[in-house]
Scaffold this active site. Structure first.
Site, PDB file in Angstrom:
ATOM      1  N   GLY A   8       0.810  -1.217   0.000  1.00 24.22           N
ATOM      2  CA  GLY A   8       0.000   0.000   0.000  1.00 24.22           C
ATOM      3  C   GLY A   8       0.838   1.260   0.000  1.00 24.22           C
ATOM      4  N   ASP A  13      -1.285   6.802   3.551  1.00 28.17           N
ATOM      5  CA  ASP A  13      -0.391   6.431   4.643  1.00 28.17           C
ATOM      6  C   ASP A  13       0.948   5.927   4.127  1.00 28.17           C
ATOM      7  OD1 ASP A  13      -2.606   7.034   6.102  1.00 28.17           O
ATOM      8  OD2 ASP A  13      -2.829   5.082   7.051  1.00 28.17           O
ATOM      9  N   ARG A  33       0.646  -2.600  -7.441  1.00 24.04           N
ATOM     10  CA  ARG A  33      -0.064  -3.438  -8.407  1.00 24.04           C
ATOM     11  C   ARG A  33       0.197  -2.932  -9.820  1.00 24.04           C
ATOM     12  NH1 ARG A  33      -6.150  -3.258  -6.688  1.00 24.04           N
ATOM     13  NH2 ARG A  33      -5.526  -1.146  -6.146  1.00 24.04           N
ATOM     14  N   GLN A  88      -8.568  -3.001   0.291  1.00 26.61           N
ATOM     15  CA  GLN A  88      -9.706  -2.285  -0.282  1.00 26.61           C
ATOM     16  C   GLN A  88     -10.258  -1.515   0.900  1.00 26.61           C
ATOM     17  OE1 GLN A  88     -12.467  -0.381  -1.112  1.00 26.61           O
ATOM     18  NE2 GLN A  88     -13.631  -2.044  -0.118  1.00 26.61           N
ATOM     19  N   SER A 130      -8.242  -1.085  12.087  1.00 27.65           N
ATOM     20  CA  SER A 130      -9.109   0.065  11.856  1.00 27.65           C
ATOM     21  C   SER A 130     -10.131   0.241  12.967  1.00 27.65           C
ATOM     22  CB  SER A 130      -9.844  -0.120  10.527  1.00 27.65           C
ATOM     23  OG  SER A 130     -10.873   0.836  10.361  1.00 27.65           O
ATOM     24  N   GLU A 132     -13.034   0.942  12.408  1.00 27.15           N
ATOM     25  CA  GLU A 132     -14.276   0.368  11.896  1.00 27.15           C
ATOM     26  C   GLU A 132     -14.551  -1.011  12.501  1.00 27.15           C
ATOM     27  OE1 GLU A 132     -16.709   1.433   9.892  1.00 27.15           O
ATOM     28  OE2 GLU A 132     -15.872   3.433   9.591  1.00 27.15           O
ATOM     29  N   TYR A 153     -15.918  -4.260   5.193  1.00 27.75           N
ATOM     30  CA  TYR A 153     -14.568  -3.752   5.434  1.00 27.75           C
ATOM     31  C   TYR A 153     -14.167  -3.968   6.889  1.00 27.75           C
ATOM     32  CZ  TYR A 153     -10.846  -0.391   6.366  1.00 27.75           C
ATOM     33  OH  TYR A 153      -9.674   0.201   6.782  1.00 27.75           O
ATOM     34  N   LYS A 157     -11.156  -6.374   8.219  1.00 31.74           N
ATOM     35  CA  LYS A 157     -10.078  -5.844   9.050  1.00 31.74           C
ATOM     36  C   LYS A 157      -9.984  -6.601  10.376  1.00 31.74           C
ATOM     37  CE  LYS A 157      -7.760  -2.508   7.063  1.00 31.74           C
ATOM     38  NZ  LYS A 157      -6.290  -2.594   6.883  1.00 31.74           N
ATOM     39  N   THR A 194     -14.004  13.359   3.949  1.00 28.00           N
ATOM     40  CA  THR A 194     -13.294  14.561   4.381  1.00 28.00           C
ATOM     41  C   THR A 194     -12.684  15.309   3.196  1.00 28.00           C
ATOM     42  OG1 THR A 194     -11.411  13.111   4.833  1.00 28.00           O
ATOM     43  CG2 THR A 194     -12.740  13.802   6.718  1.00 28.00           C
ATOM     44  N   GLY A 215     -24.227  11.966   2.400  1.00 31.61           N
ATOM     45  CA  GLY A 215     -25.153  11.074   3.065  1.00 31.61           C
ATOM     46  C   GLY A 215     -25.436  11.512   4.489  1.00 31.61           C
ATOM     47  N   PRO A 283     -25.760   0.573   4.386  1.00 33.14           N
ATOM     48  CA  PRO A 283     -26.855  -0.308   4.823  1.00 33.14           C
ATOM     49  C   PRO A 283     -26.914  -0.448   6.338  1.00 33.14           C
ATOM     50  CG  PRO A 283     -25.747  -1.255   2.934  1.00 33.14           C
ATOM     51  CD  PRO A 283     -24.937  -0.073   3.347  1.00 33.14           C
TER      52      PRO A 283
END
Length: 327
Positions: A8, A13, A33, A88, A130, A132, A153, A157, A194, A215, A283
Site C-alpha cells: 500500500g 499512509d 499493483r 480495499q 481500523s 471500523e 470492510y 479488518k 473529508t 449522506g 446499509p
C-alpha cells in the site's frame, strides 16, 4: 541500514510513511499493483532512478491475492520491518464488493503473514487495523473495547487483526496491530468524505461547482492528521515487544461540523450548497467512533497534535492551492 517493506505504498499512509522512513535512513521497498495507468502520484516526488548506486526506494510489482509472489518478495527483500497498509479501504464500497474486500483486506493479510512465516525471517510486522472494527460498540473505544464491525470492510479488518495476534502468539512473530481512527490529509482519496467536502468547499468558493452531495451528516468520527499517525506506526515497531495500540485524537466531530469547518474557512454558507443523496448511506451505519489513545501516549510517547478543525483548514487550503488560490 534498516530495510522496510510497505504494502500500500502508493496510498495516503504509504506515502507519508515512506517519507518518514527515508528521513530516518531506511531502505524502503514498496509493493505496487500492475496497472496500465500510473498510480504512483503520491510518491512521485520520492522516486529514485533504479540505476542510481545509492537508491533507497525500490518498487516491486505484487498483489495481495498472489501468495507465491508474496513469498518471493519476502525472500528477496528480507525486510527488518513490514508495514502492511494495503487494502480495499473504502467502507461504503465494501458493501458493493464484499467478496473482493474479504479477499484482499482479510485473506491478503493471512497470505502475507504466512509468507513471513514460511521464509522464516526475523522481522517486525505492522498490521493496519481500523476503528471500523468497533462498529456499533459505543465510544470511547480503546484496546480492550469489544469489536462489533458493521461493514464488510470492518469484518475483513477484524479477521486481519486476529490473524496478526495469532501469528504473534502461535509463531512468536513480532506483530503489532495499529488500531487507527480516521486520519486524513490533502493526500486522501477524493471519494473519502473529508477530502470530498474540503475539495467541494474550495471549488464552490471559486465558482467552479455549485453543490456537494452527501449522506449521513450526523455520523461522529475522530479525525486526525495522517503524517502524525504514521509516526505512531513506526514507534509501535520500535517497542520492546509486539502489542496492540489505538491511535486517535479523542475528539468527536460530526460530518456536519466538518462541513461547517470547511465552508466557514472559505466564507461560504454550507447550507446553500450541501444536498442529500441516499446513495451515500451505508446499509448499516456506524454512529460514533471516538478513540482513547492513552496507552499509546503512555507506552510510546505518541499523542495527536492536530485537531479536526485545524485539519479541515489544512485540507481546504491544499484544495485552494490546487485551483490557484494562495492563503
Amino acid at each position: 541500514m534498516k530495510r522496510a517493506l510497505i504494502t500500500g505504498i502508493t496510498g495516503q499512509d504509504g506515502s507519508y510513511l515512506t517519507e518518514l522512513l527515508l528521513g530516518k535512513g531506511y531502505e524502503v521497498h514498496g509493493v505496487i499493483r500492475r496497472s496500465s495507468t500510473f498510480n504512483t502520484g503520491r510518491i512521485e516526488h520520492l522516486y529514485q532512478d533504479p540505476h542510481e548506486p545509492e537508491q533507497r526506494l525500490v518498487l516491486h510489482y505484487g498483489d495481495l491475492t498472489d501468495s507465491s509472489r508474496l513469498v518471493t518478495l519476502i525472500e528477496k527483500v528480507r525486510p527488518d520491518e513490514v508495514y502492511h497498509l494495503a487494502a480495499q479501504s473504502h467502507v461504503r464500497v465494501s458493501f458493493d464488493e464484499p467478496e473482493f474486500t474479504g479477499n484482499t483486506t482479510g485473506l491478503g493479510t493471512a497470505r502475507l503473514l504466512e509468507a513471513i512465516r514460511m521464509v522464516g525471517i526475523d522481522t517486525r510486522y505492522y498490521q493496519a487495523s481500523s476503528s471500523e472494527m468497533f462498529g456499533a460498540t459505543p465510544p470511547p473505544q480503546s484496546e480492550v473495547t469489544p469489536f462489533y464491525p458493521r461493514s464488510p470492510y470492518g469484518a475483513a479488518k477484524l479477521y486481519g487483526y486476529w490473524m496478526a495476534r495469532n501469528y504473534r502468539e502461535a509463531h512468536g512473530l513480532f506483530a503489532v496491530n495499529g488500531i487507527l481512527f480516521n486520519h486524513e490529509s490533502p493526500r486522501r482519496g477524493e471519494t473519502f468524505v473529508t477530502r470530498k467536502i474540503a475539495r467541494a468547499a474550495a471549488r464552490i468558493a471559486q465558482g467552479k461547482e455549485d453543490f456537494v452531495y452527501l449522506g449521513n451528516l450526523d455520523a461522529v468520527r475522530d479525525w486526525g492528521f495522517a503524517p502524525e499517525y504514521v509516526e505512531g506506526m513506526w514507534r509501535m515497531l520500535q517497542a520492546d515487544a509486539g502489542d496492540d495500540y489505538v491511535l486517535a485524537t479523542g475528539t468527536a466531530t460530526t460530518v456536519r461540523e466538518w462541513v461547517r469547518y470547511c465552508f466557514e474557512h472559505v466564507n461560504a454558507d454550507w447550507e446553500k450548497h450541501v444536498r442529500f443523496d441516499e446513495g451515500y448511506l451505508r446499509p448499516t451505519e456506524v454512529d460514533a467512533l471516538i478513540g482513547d489513545a492513552s496507552k499509546a501516549e503512555r507506552e510510546l510517547g505518541w499523542k495527536a497534535q492536530t485537531m479536526p478543525e485545524q485539519l479541515a483548514h489544512i485540507m481546504v487550503d491544499a484544495e485552494l492551492q490546487d485551483v490557484g488560490v494562495s492563503r
